[in-house]
Every structure is written in structure tokens, then in C-alpha cells.
Design an enzyme around this catalytic site. Structure first.
Site, PDB file in Angstrom:
ATOM      1  N   HIS A 197     -79.767  75.696  72.243  1.00 16.63           N
ATOM      2  CA  HIS A 197     -80.428  74.560  71.608  1.00 16.63           C
ATOM      3  C   HIS A 197     -80.154  73.310  72.418  1.00 16.63           C
ATOM      4  CE1 HIS A 197     -81.745  71.739  68.535  1.00 16.63           C
ATOM      5  NE2 HIS A 197     -82.380  72.762  68.009  1.00 16.63           N
ATOM      6  N   ASP A 203     -84.118  80.113  64.721  1.00 10.37           N
ATOM      7  CA  ASP A 203     -85.128  81.173  64.856  1.00 10.37           C
ATOM      8  C   ASP A 203     -84.536  82.568  64.943  1.00 10.37           C
ATOM      9  OD1 ASP A 203     -87.497  79.565  64.897  1.00 10.37           O
ATOM     10  OD2 ASP A 203     -86.797  78.787  66.801  1.00 10.37           O
TER      11      ASP A 203
HETATM   12  N1  CMC Z   1     -80.840  82.677  77.210  1.00 15.20           N
HETATM   13  C1  CMC Z   1     -80.256  82.627  78.418  1.00 15.20           C
HETATM   14  N2  CMC Z   1     -79.898  81.494  79.034  1.00 15.20           N
HETATM   15  C2  CMC Z   1     -80.127  80.334  78.393  1.00 15.20           C
HETATM   16  C3  CMC Z   1     -80.720  80.307  77.126  1.00 15.20           C
HETATM   17  C4  CMC Z   1     -81.068  81.528  76.536  1.00 15.20           C
HETATM   18  N3  CMC Z   1     -81.643  81.555  75.323  1.00 15.20           N
HETATM   19  N4  CMC Z   1     -80.847  79.031  76.725  1.00 15.20           N
HETATM   20  C5  CMC Z   1     -80.341  78.273  77.699  1.00 15.20           C
HETATM   21  N5  CMC Z   1     -79.898  79.059  78.716  1.00 15.20           N
HETATM   22  C6  CMC Z   1     -79.212  78.608  79.940  1.00 15.20           C
HETATM   23  C7  CMC Z   1     -80.178  77.985  80.921  1.00 15.20           C
HETATM   24  O1  CMC Z   1     -80.726  78.945  81.805  1.00 15.20           O
HETATM   25  C8  CMC Z   1     -79.296  76.984  81.609  1.00 15.20           C
HETATM   26  O2  CMC Z   1     -78.473  77.695  82.522  1.00 15.20           O
HETATM   27  P1  CMC Z   1     -77.957  76.958  83.884  1.00 15.20           P
HETATM   28  O3  CMC Z   1     -77.100  75.801  83.413  1.00 15.20           O
HETATM   29  O4  CMC Z   1     -77.228  78.016  84.619  1.00 15.20           O
HETATM   30  O5  CMC Z   1     -79.208  76.503  84.587  1.00 15.20           O
HETATM   31  C9  CMC Z   1     -78.363  76.486  80.492  1.00 15.20           C
HETATM   32  O6  CMC Z   1     -78.320  77.573  79.552  1.00 15.20           O
HETATM   33  C10 CMC Z   1     -78.890  75.241  79.785  1.00 15.20           C
HETATM   34  O7  CMC Z   1     -80.203  75.517  79.321  1.00 15.20           O
HETATM   35  P2  CMC Z   1     -81.423  74.497  79.350  1.00 15.20           P
HETATM   36  O8  CMC Z   1     -82.696  75.232  79.583  1.00 15.20           O
HETATM   37  O9  CMC Z   1     -81.105  73.355  80.249  1.00 15.20           O
HETATM   38  O10 CMC Z   1     -81.380  73.992  77.868  1.00 15.20           O
HETATM   39  P3  CMC Z   1     -82.501  73.156  77.160  1.00 15.20           P
HETATM   40  O11 CMC Z   1     -81.793  72.213  76.269  1.00 15.20           O
HETATM   41  O12 CMC Z   1     -83.468  72.576  78.129  1.00 15.20           O
HETATM   42  O13 CMC Z   1     -83.317  74.249  76.330  1.00 15.20           O
HETATM   43  C11 CMC Z   1     -83.859  75.780  74.644  1.00 15.20           C
HETATM   44  C12 CMC Z   1     -83.067  74.527  74.999  1.00 15.20           C
HETATM   45  C13 CMC Z   1     -83.801  75.969  73.139  1.00 15.20           C
HETATM   46  C14 CMC Z   1     -85.344  75.577  75.035  1.00 15.20           C
HETATM   47  C15 CMC Z   1     -83.255  77.001  75.377  1.00 15.20           C
HETATM   48  O14 CMC Z   1     -81.930  77.216  74.951  1.00 15.20           O
HETATM   49  C16 CMC Z   1     -84.085  78.265  75.175  1.00 15.20           C
HETATM   50  O15 CMC Z   1     -85.040  78.500  75.928  1.00 15.20           O
HETATM   51  N6  CMC Z   1     -83.742  79.109  74.155  1.00 15.20           N
HETATM   52  C17 CMC Z   1     -84.546  80.282  73.857  1.00 15.20           C
HETATM   53  C18 CMC Z   1     -85.780  79.867  73.070  1.00 15.20           C
HETATM   54  C19 CMC Z   1     -85.444  79.478  71.645  1.00 15.20           C
HETATM   55  O16 CMC Z   1     -84.698  80.168  70.952  1.00 15.20           O
HETATM   56  N7  CMC Z   1     -86.035  78.361  71.182  1.00 15.20           N
HETATM   57  C20 CMC Z   1     -85.837  77.872  69.812  1.00 15.20           C
HETATM   58  C21 CMC Z   1     -85.092  76.566  69.799  1.00 15.20           C
HETATM   59  S1  CMC Z   1     -84.464  76.090  68.191  1.00 15.20           S
HETATM   60  C22 CMC Z   1     -85.807  75.823  67.201  1.00 15.20           C
HETATM   61  C23 CMC Z   1     -86.860  74.940  67.756  1.00 15.20           C
HETATM   62  O17 CMC Z   1     -86.611  73.957  68.449  1.00 15.20           O
HETATM   63  O18 CMC Z   1     -87.999  75.227  67.440  1.00 15.20           O
END
Ligand code: CMC
Length: 429
Positions: A306, A363
Site C-alpha cells: 500500500h 483487497d
Molecule cells: N508484490 C510484490 N512487490 C511489491 C508489491 C506487491 N504487491 N507491492 C509493492 N512491491 C514492491 C515494489 O516492486 C517496490 O520494490 P523495489 O523497492 O524493489 O522497487 C516496493 O515494493 C515499493 O513498491 P511501489 O510500487 O513503489 O509502491 P507504491 O506505493 O507505488 O504502490 C501499490 C502501491 C498498492 C500500487 C503496490 O503495492 C501494488 O501494486 N500492490 C498490488 C496491487 C494491490 O493490491 N492494489 C490495491 C491497493 S489497496 C486498495 C486500493 O488502493 O484500491
């Protein structure tokens, strides 16, 4: 004493005020930065950018705290219904008995959609994604309620909020009925908000859906837990669109489109697909977790991570409890719940997830609950949208009240330098 942040650029100092929120979260107010220094800030994904001051929802992502108008989310677990929570978010405090009854009556009164609007459903292909129908039809409300396009006083705003809250439920259920080729079930004024939705989803003209308290309570809780989450992608979209003074229906329709994406509300569908894939034997939970750590794979552990929570998402905790209680009581032994628990256990012990502070989010368990209560997968994000609507309405109104400036970020241009136009036939490729 108020704090000042000093920025030194080319040896020159510039002071900026520090704004402190109710819970002591500090922010540097850089609204005069460009005028004073010629510089802008660059913050892709807005992870460090406060777009507004807001009194609606408070989150402390480090501690896993979520509060609606100051009330901790855990206090909603056994008490109120979704309409009370919606009122709280939209109007700023809990309603008294009369206010609640009046709003609930208004919702009952407004549950039908115009027959002209109902005919629109017939022209969508059967396989049309319900989120596309929802976004289109919420936008189409602007055509059927032109008197609510300009909401310059609180009573008109209240009418618009009640209409939208009530009609989104009818639109959502009709989208499902259309996808199944089933007759539309009109709202039943004897039913309350959640029951009425279940009726429109599952009744037949000759067979009224029989309420099940467990199912109703679980869905009520899902709606409450999704009701607001401060400046997430869809809410920021609603505010962004609303900042141009676009009407409430158009702004919320844009929010629905933003919510649709798999990194946002669409993640509840992606979680179910992931669990199903594992169940079908394509990958073991261990293999899936391994794949999700490999950046080249393009795979993520859906329902994990998140932007704000760097601790357990409190909504995920509550939903995990509901799933654990509801499924046995409905006599459902869903293998996907066991797979979800296994994935969670593996990920929470894996250094990759621990170091990055990636925990289950809202989710992760919501889809399993929705599936158990008979909601089809393609309706999961629609339910999320119904739940999030009070938050969108509250933010839209808060912003209109402030008469905020139009949202218009800047950019750092990294394209061609000055380039001459070449006539069509003079171009090499
Ligand atoms: N699985 C594997 N790696 C992950 C995941 C995941 N679900 N989420 C984040 N990471 C890694 C990412 O690759 C990055 O690694 P590194 O630092 O080595 O590059 C690190 O963790 C930080 O991630 P980020 O992409 O910079 O984080 P963000 O704040 O931009 O994204 C997120 C947040 C929710 C989009 C992401 O965690 C994600 O894609 N999760 C899976 C999709 C999901 O469950 N979304 C629902 C979010 S909650 C409800 C809503 O908002 O609707």
C-alpha cells in the site's frame, strides 16, 4: 511556535511555513515556491505531496490507523449501518435519529432510475464490464437531473448526494442483471439499503430474495470499510475533476474509472484471479510469491502493499476476521481462503516483503467474502465503488466549499528541443 523550512538555492535562502495537521503531521507549504524561486518540485506518483487540507479521514500508515471524522474504523465493526457512516463522512458528524430517518427516506424515495435511463442498459453488450456501465450511467445521471448540476446550497447538495447514493445501487444491480440476461428487479421501498441491493441483484419476479442477516452484515461492513480513504487515486481524481467545477455526477463517474484499475479497486478481482490460478495448480503459493519478487515477471502479489500503510491495513484485519467467521457459518469451505492464508503466512515471513513493509491490504480478503455471499467476480469493483461513493461525495463537497483553485500540476519537460516542421512528403519515415 510555528516552524519554518529553509531552502537554499544558489546560495540564497528561502523560508517556507510549516503547516501542522491535527495529529501533528507536518507539511511544508510550498505554494509560493515557483513565484519566489522559479523552481517547481518533482514528485512522481505524489508520494510526498499534500494536495489539500481535509477534515474527513485520518490515516497513520506507520501505525495502521484509519479514522472517519476522528472515529477509529474498528468502532464501526459491530454497530452502525452504511448509511449512518455515509452521513458521517458527507456531513461531518453522526446523524441524530431524525436526520438519519430523513436521509434514509430520501434514499428510499430516490431508488428508481428514470425509465429512459433504464432503456440504456439494453444497448450495452451482454459482456460489457459492469464498471464501464457504472461509470457511463453515473455520468448519464447529469442528463436526467439537470437541476442538480449546480449545487450552490447545502439542501440541493443533500438531494444530489441522496440521489447519487441511492441510484448507484440500482445502476450497479441493473448492470449485473443485464450481464446475466435476467429481468431487472425494481427497488423495493420496504427494504433497507443493503437488503434492497441484494434484492435487486438476486430476486426473481416470482421469487423474492430472502434476507440472510449474516450476508447483509458482511456486505454492510464491506461498504463501511471502503467508504473513504483520504487522497487515494480515485478520490484525488474526483477532486481533480471537481476542481474544474465539473458537476458531482461527472466527477464521481471519473472516480469510478480511476477505481477500475488493478492497482486500485480492481485489485480485488486480480486477487481472486491469482488465488484461482494457484488453486488450478498453475503455480504453488511458494512459486507465486517467488515470481512476485522477480521484477522481470511483471507479477505482483495482488492484495499486498500500500502506498500509505507500512503496517497492517486495519481494514484487512477486520475483513480477515469476517471471512474467518462468515464462511464456516455459511457452511462454505472455500479453498481460496486457505490459499490466501497460506500466501499471507509465506509473504509475512519473507525478507522481501518484510523489508519493504508490504502487508495485506483491503483487497486481499474482500473478494473471498463477496464470493461467499454470491457476488460474481466482475461485480467486486462495483461494490467497492458503491462503498467509496460517500467518500467521493464528501471530498467533492469539501473542495467546493473551499472554492479551491483548479488542480493543475506542472511538469519537467524532457522532450525534443526546438524542432522544425517537415512537410508530409519530405519525411524520411
Ligand atoms: N508484490 C510484490 N512487490 C511489491 C508489491 C506487491 N504487491 N507491492 C509493492 N512491491 C514492491 C515494489 O516492486 C517496490 O520494490 P523495489 O523497492 O524493489 O522497487 C516496493 O515494493 C515499493 O513498491 P511501489 O510500487 O513503489 O509502491 P507504491 O506505493 O507505488 O504502490 C501499490 C502501491 C498498492 C500500487 C503496490 O503495492 C501494488 O501494486 N500492490 C498490488 C496491487 C494491490 O493490491 N492494489 C490495491 C491497493 S489497496 C486498495 C486500493 O488502493 O484500491
Amino acid at each position: 511556535m510555528s516552524q519554518i523550512a529553509t531552502l537554499i538555492l544558489d546560495g540564497e535562502s528561502h523560508d517556507f511555513p510549516v503547516i501542522v495537521g491535527t495529529e501533528n503531521e507536518p507539511a511544508i507549504d510550498i505554494s509560493s515556491l515557483r513565484a519566489r524561486t522559479g523552481h517547481i518540485t518533482l514528485d512522481q506518483g505524489y508520494g510526498n505531496t499534500g494536495s489539500c487540507e481535509s477534515a474527513i479521514t485520518y490515516i497513520d500508515g506507520e501505525k495502521g490507523i484509519l479514522r472517519y471524522r476522528g472515529i477509529p474504523i474498528e468502532q464501526f465493526a459491530n454497530g452502525p449501518n452504511f448509511i449512518e457512516v455515509a452521513w458521517l463522512l458527507i456531513f461531518g458528524r453522526l446523524p441524530n435519529v431524525e436526520e438519519y430517518a430523513e436521509f434514509a427516506n430520501e434514499l428510499t424515495h430516490e431508488a428508481n432510475i428514470d425509465e429512459g435511463m433504464r432503456h440504456h442498459f439494453d444497448s450495452f453488450p451482454r459482456k460489457a464490464p459492469p464498471m464501464a456501465i457504472l461509470a457511463s450511467m453515473v455520468s448519464a445521471l447529469s442528463c436526467f437531473h439537470p437541476e442538480l448540476l449546480e449545487l450552490d446550497d447545502p439542501s440541493r447538495f443533500r438531494s444530489a448526494a441522496a440521489r447519487l447514493m441511492s441510484k448507484i445501487r440500482t445502476i450497479a444491480a441493473f448492470a449485473y442483471r443485464h450481464s446475466q440476461g435476467l429481468p431487472y428487479m425494481y427497488p423495493d421501498p420496504r427494504e433497507k439499503y443493503v437488503n434492497n441491493f441484494l434484492h435487486m441483484m438476486f430476486s426473481m419476479p416470482y421469487d423474492h430474495y430472502v434476507d440472510d442477516d449474516l450476508v447483509r452484515d458482511a456486505l454492510n461492513m464491506i461498504l463501511i470499510l471502503h467508504a473513504d480513504h483520504e487522497q487515494n487515486c480515485s478520490t484525488s481524481t474526483v477532486r481533480m475533476v471537481g476542481s474544474s467545477h465539473a458537476n458531482l455526477f461527472a466527477s464521481c463517474s471519473a472516480g469510478i474509472s480511476a477505481l477500475w484499475g488493478p492497482l486500485h479497486g480492481g485489485a480485488n478481482v486480480a486477487v481472486l484471479e491469482m488465488l484461482q490460478r494457484i488453486h488450478d495448480g498453475q503455480l504453488t503459493p511458494q512459486e507465486y510469491v517467488k515470481l512476485s519478487k522477480d521484477k522481470e515477471s511483471g507479477v505482483r502479489l495482488m492484495g499486498f502493499g500500500h502506498r500509505v500503510y507500512k503496517n497492517f491495513d486495519p481494514r484487512a484485519r477486520l475483513l480477515a476476521d469476517i471471512a474467518g467467521e462468515l464462511l464456516p457459518r455459511l457452511d462454505k469451505n472455500d479453498p481460496l481462503l486457505n490459499i490466501a492464508r497460506e500466501l499471507e503466512e509465506i509473504a509475512l515471513q519473507d525478507p522481501y516483503f518484510v523489508e519493504r513493509k508490504l502487508y495485506p491490504n483491503v483487497d486481499f480478503y474482500s473478494g473471498i467474502i463477496l464470493r461467499a455471499i454470491g457476488i460474481p467476480v466482475n461485480m467486486f469493483t462495483v461494490i467497492f465503488a458503491m462503498g467509496r461513493l460517500p467518500g467521493w461525495i464528501a471530498h467533492w463537497w469539501e473542495q467546493q466549499q473551499e472554492n479551491a483553485r483548479i488542480s493543475r500540476p506542472r511538469q519537467v519537460y524532457q522532450g525534443n528541443g526546438l524542432t522544425d516542421y517537415t512537410p508530409l512528403h519530405g519525411r524520411k519515415r
